[in-house]
Design an enzyme around this catalytic site. Structure first.
Site, PDB file in Angstrom:
ATOM      1  N   ARG A   1      42.994  41.116  28.139  1.00 39.54           N
ATOM      2  CA  ARG A   1      42.145  41.144  29.352  1.00 39.54           C
ATOM      3  C   ARG A   1      40.710  42.081  29.286  1.00 39.54           C
ATOM      4  NH1 ARG A   1      46.563  42.473  33.585  1.00 39.54           N
ATOM      5  NH2 ARG A   1      44.541  42.526  34.621  1.00 39.54           N
TER       6      ARG A   1
ATOM      7  N   ARG B   1      53.457  42.449  37.128  1.00 39.31           N
ATOM      8  CA  ARG B   1      52.652  41.400  36.676  1.00 39.31           C
ATOM      9  C   ARG B   1      52.472  40.853  34.681  1.00 39.31           C
ATOM     10  NH1 ARG B   1      46.659  40.781  38.720  1.00 39.31           N
ATOM     11  NH2 ARG B   1      46.427  39.847  37.165  1.00 39.31           N
TER      12      ARG B   1
ATOM     13  N   ARG C   1      50.707  49.288  38.377  1.00 45.95           N
ATOM     14  CA  ARG C   1      51.084  48.407  39.618  1.00 45.95           C
ATOM     15  C   ARG C   1      52.180  47.594  40.028  1.00 45.95           C
ATOM     16  NH1 ARG C   1      46.105  44.163  39.784  1.00 45.95           N
ATOM     17  NH2 ARG C   1      46.723  43.594  37.630  1.00 45.95           N
TER      18      ARG C   1
ATOM     19  N   LYS D   1      39.390  45.451  42.838  1.00 47.30           N
ATOM     20  CA  LYS D   1      39.411  44.448  43.302  1.00 47.30           C
ATOM     21  C   LYS D   1      39.626  43.794  44.438  1.00 47.30           C
ATOM     22  CE  LYS D   1      38.337  41.660  39.855  1.00 47.30           C
ATOM     23  NZ  LYS D   1      39.327  42.837  38.595  1.00 47.30           N
TER      24      LYS D   1
ATOM     25  N   ARG E   1      32.950  34.931  36.718  1.00 45.35           N
ATOM     26  CA  ARG E   1      33.768  35.562  36.050  1.00 45.35           C
ATOM     27  C   ARG E   1      33.014  35.501  34.524  1.00 45.35           C
ATOM     28  NH1 ARG E   1      39.281  37.441  37.281  1.00 45.35           N
ATOM     29  NH2 ARG E   1      40.028  38.059  35.399  1.00 45.35           N
TER      30      ARG E   1
HETATM   31  P1  AP5 Z   1      44.005  46.001  41.590  1.00 43.52           P
HETATM   32  O1  AP5 Z   1      43.000  46.190  42.984  1.00 43.52           O
HETATM   33  O2  AP5 Z   1      44.622  44.897  41.938  1.00 43.52           O
HETATM   34  O3  AP5 Z   1      42.452  45.411  40.829  1.00 43.52           O
HETATM   35  P2  AP5 Z   1      41.973  44.294  40.780  1.00 43.52           P
HETATM   36  O4  AP5 Z   1      40.268  44.880  40.042  1.00 43.52           O
HETATM   37  O5  AP5 Z   1      42.045  43.484  41.633  1.00 43.52           O
HETATM   38  O6  AP5 Z   1      42.455  44.442  38.691  1.00 43.52           O
HETATM   39  P3  AP5 Z   1      43.300  42.631  38.635  1.00 43.52           P
HETATM   40  O7  AP5 Z   1      44.530  43.065  37.457  1.00 43.52           O
HETATM   41  O8  AP5 Z   1      43.930  42.539  39.835  1.00 43.52           O
HETATM   42  O9  AP5 Z   1      42.223  41.711  37.732  1.00 43.52           O
HETATM   43  P4  AP5 Z   1      42.221  40.889  37.185  1.00 43.52           P
HETATM   44  O10 AP5 Z   1      40.738  39.914  37.292  1.00 43.52           O
HETATM   45  O11 AP5 Z   1      42.473  41.220  35.687  1.00 43.52           O
HETATM   46  O12 AP5 Z   1      43.269  39.724  37.768  1.00 43.52           O
HETATM   47  P5  AP5 Z   1      42.977  38.620  38.494  1.00 43.52           P
HETATM   48  O13 AP5 Z   1      44.324  37.997  39.328  1.00 43.52           O
HETATM   49  O14 AP5 Z   1      41.280  38.158  38.747  1.00 43.52           O
HETATM   50  O15 AP5 Z   1      44.496  47.488  41.591  1.00 43.52           O
HETATM   51  C1  AP5 Z   1      45.067  47.575  40.718  1.00 43.52           C
HETATM   52  C2  AP5 Z   1      45.743  48.974  40.891  1.00 43.52           C
HETATM   53  O16 AP5 Z   1      45.786  49.922  41.033  1.00 43.52           O
HETATM   54  C3  AP5 Z   1      46.910  49.110  41.979  1.00 43.52           C
HETATM   55  O17 AP5 Z   1      48.097  49.017  41.815  1.00 43.52           O
HETATM   56  C4  AP5 Z   1      46.258  49.664  43.154  1.00 43.52           C
HETATM   57  O18 AP5 Z   1      47.353  50.094  44.223  1.00 43.52           O
HETATM   58  C5  AP5 Z   1      45.714  50.735  42.014  1.00 43.52           C
HETATM   59  N1  AP5 Z   1      44.466  50.966  42.801  1.00 43.52           N
HETATM   60  C6  AP5 Z   1      43.098  50.237  43.242  1.00 43.52           C
HETATM   61  N2  AP5 Z   1      42.381  50.995  43.907  1.00 43.52           N
HETATM   62  C7  AP5 Z   1      42.300  52.930  43.401  1.00 43.52           C
HETATM   63  C8  AP5 Z   1      42.187  53.026  43.784  1.00 43.52           C
HETATM   64  N3  AP5 Z   1      40.372  53.785  44.059  1.00 43.52           N
HETATM   65  N4  AP5 Z   1      42.569  54.630  43.474  1.00 43.52           N
HETATM   66  C9  AP5 Z   1      43.994  54.262  43.208  1.00 43.52           C
HETATM   67  N5  AP5 Z   1      44.326  53.544  42.861  1.00 43.52           N
HETATM   68  C10 AP5 Z   1      44.263  52.394  43.478  1.00 43.52           C
HETATM   69  O19 AP5 Z   1      43.084  37.066  37.097  1.00 43.52           O
HETATM   70  C11 AP5 Z   1      44.345  36.964  36.098  1.00 43.52           C
HETATM   71  C12 AP5 Z   1      43.815  36.384  36.061  1.00 43.52           C
HETATM   72  O20 AP5 Z   1      43.526  34.590  35.966  1.00 43.52           O
HETATM   73  C13 AP5 Z   1      42.901  36.101  34.704  1.00 43.52           C
HETATM   74  O21 AP5 Z   1      43.080  36.652  33.287  1.00 43.52           O
HETATM   75  C14 AP5 Z   1      42.467  34.811  34.163  1.00 43.52           C
HETATM   76  O22 AP5 Z   1      43.462  34.182  33.038  1.00 43.52           O
HETATM   77  C15 AP5 Z   1      42.807  33.845  35.728  1.00 43.52           C
HETATM   78  N6  AP5 Z   1      41.431  34.134  36.076  1.00 43.52           N
HETATM   79  C16 AP5 Z   1      41.233  34.546  37.439  1.00 43.52           C
HETATM   80  N7  AP5 Z   1      39.983  33.603  37.604  1.00 43.52           N
HETATM   81  C17 AP5 Z   1      39.068  33.137  36.529  1.00 43.52           C
HETATM   82  C18 AP5 Z   1      38.390  33.013  36.712  1.00 43.52           C
HETATM   83  N8  AP5 Z   1      37.235  32.692  37.439  1.00 43.52           N
HETATM   84  N9  AP5 Z   1      38.380  32.139  35.587  1.00 43.52           N
HETATM   85  C19 AP5 Z   1      38.523  32.441  34.513  1.00 43.52           C
HETATM   86  N10 AP5 Z   1      40.038  32.193  34.724  1.00 43.52           N
HETATM   87  C20 AP5 Z   1      40.050  32.984  35.787  1.00 43.52           C
END
Ligand code: AP5
Length: 215
Positions: A173, A162, A129, A15, A90
């Site tokens: 997660r 992270r 990552r 994402k 989410r």
């Molecule tokens: P990346 O692009 O970083 O993936 P992502 O989907 O953004 O993964 P996240 O782990 O950031 O998502 P998340 O939803 O767990 O975390 P968030 O920060 O939103 O890609 C991942 C890896 O793969 C990277 O190394 C990248 O280089 C590689 N990659 C990407 N695409 C690729 C491809 N096509 N091919 C090969 N490699 C690839 O949330 C974190 C925390 O915040 C949550 O756990 C929660 O506690 C809180 N939070 C955030 N939003 C909310 C909400 N709305 N409600 C409640 N809690 C929330």
């Protein structure tokens, strides 16, 4: 037309990676609730102190906190030209409340794009990552030179892992995603907004699919 997009997908589905490409390619604002929370933790604001324990363990931050945050964030002029939401909504209560917010603002969503990636690939991506603590750009150790120091190509900062990318937090997660976030697919399918794409392919291939959806 103003683009208002939601990227849905499991942790590690790409994402953040795709949202950054959308920001550059379509001049829309990338809104990552995870990045906003991580910055608040770094700055030790009240929000940061509240969110930290939830996030470090891999749990979701409570809905009321997230809704207040998103309302305050999006209700600003720079978002009038469009945005891509990465990590919000989410939970079903978040998507229901967000629908009312949009209605109030007289704004409509363009599409909800769901990145479909299998568990094995997700685990590989998350365990490899590395992120820039300054600008939040994401890398994977597969793309980096293992012999040298791992630094951000944009600002030279040393890359870090992270906290919630350790195996225990990742398992929590994935559970939270399946329990709380997967039901959103039906929510947006019912509204004719859901587009599912295969997110397990190379970054550029995934982006091409998104471009086709937006064409
Ligand atoms: P990346 O692009 O970083 O993936 P992502 O989907 O953004 O993964 P996240 O782990 O950031 O998502 P998340 O939803 O767990 O975390 P968030 O920060 O939103 O890609 C991942 C890896 O793969 C990277 O190394 C990248 O280089 C590689 N990659 C990407 N695409 C690729 C491809 N096509 N091919 C090969 N490699 C690839 O949330 C974190 C925390 O915040 C949550 O756990 C929660 O506690 C809180 N939070 C955030 N939003 C909310 C909400 N709305 N409600 C409640 N809690 C929330």
């Amino acid at each position: 037309v103003v683009l208002r997009l939601i990227l849905l997908g499991s942790p590690g589905s790409g994402k953040g990676t795709q949202a950054r490409m959308l920001q550059e390619g379509y001049q829309i604002v990338h809104v990552s609730t995870g990045d906003i929370l991580r910055r608040a933790i770094q700055a030790q604001t009240e929000l940061g102190r509240l969110a930290q324990s939830y996030m470090d363990d891999g749990n979701l931050v409570p809905d009321d906190v997230m809704l207040r945050l998103v309302k305050e964030t999006l209700d600003a002029p720079r978002y009038e030209a469009g945005y891509v939401l990465d990590g919000f909504p989410r939970t079903v209560p978040q998507s229901t409340a967000f629908e009312s917010m949009l209605l109030q603002w007289g704004a409509a969503l363009t599409a909800v794009i769901s990145l479909e990636v299998n568990r094995e690939v997700l685990i590989h991506r998350l365990s490899g990552r590395r992120v820039c603590p300054e600008c939040a750009t994401t890398y994977h150790i597969d793309q980096l030179d293992p012999s040298g120091e791992l630094r951000c190509t944009r600002d030279g900062a040393l890359l870090v892992q992270r906290k919630d990318d350790d195996a225990q937090a990742v398992a929590i997660r994935f559970d939270a995603f399946e329990r709380e976030t997967l039901p959103l697919k039906q929510f947006y399918r019912d509204r004719g907004l859901l587009r599912e794409i295969d997110g397990s392919r190379a970054t550029g291939e995934v982006f091409k699919d998104i471009q086709r959806i937006l064409a």
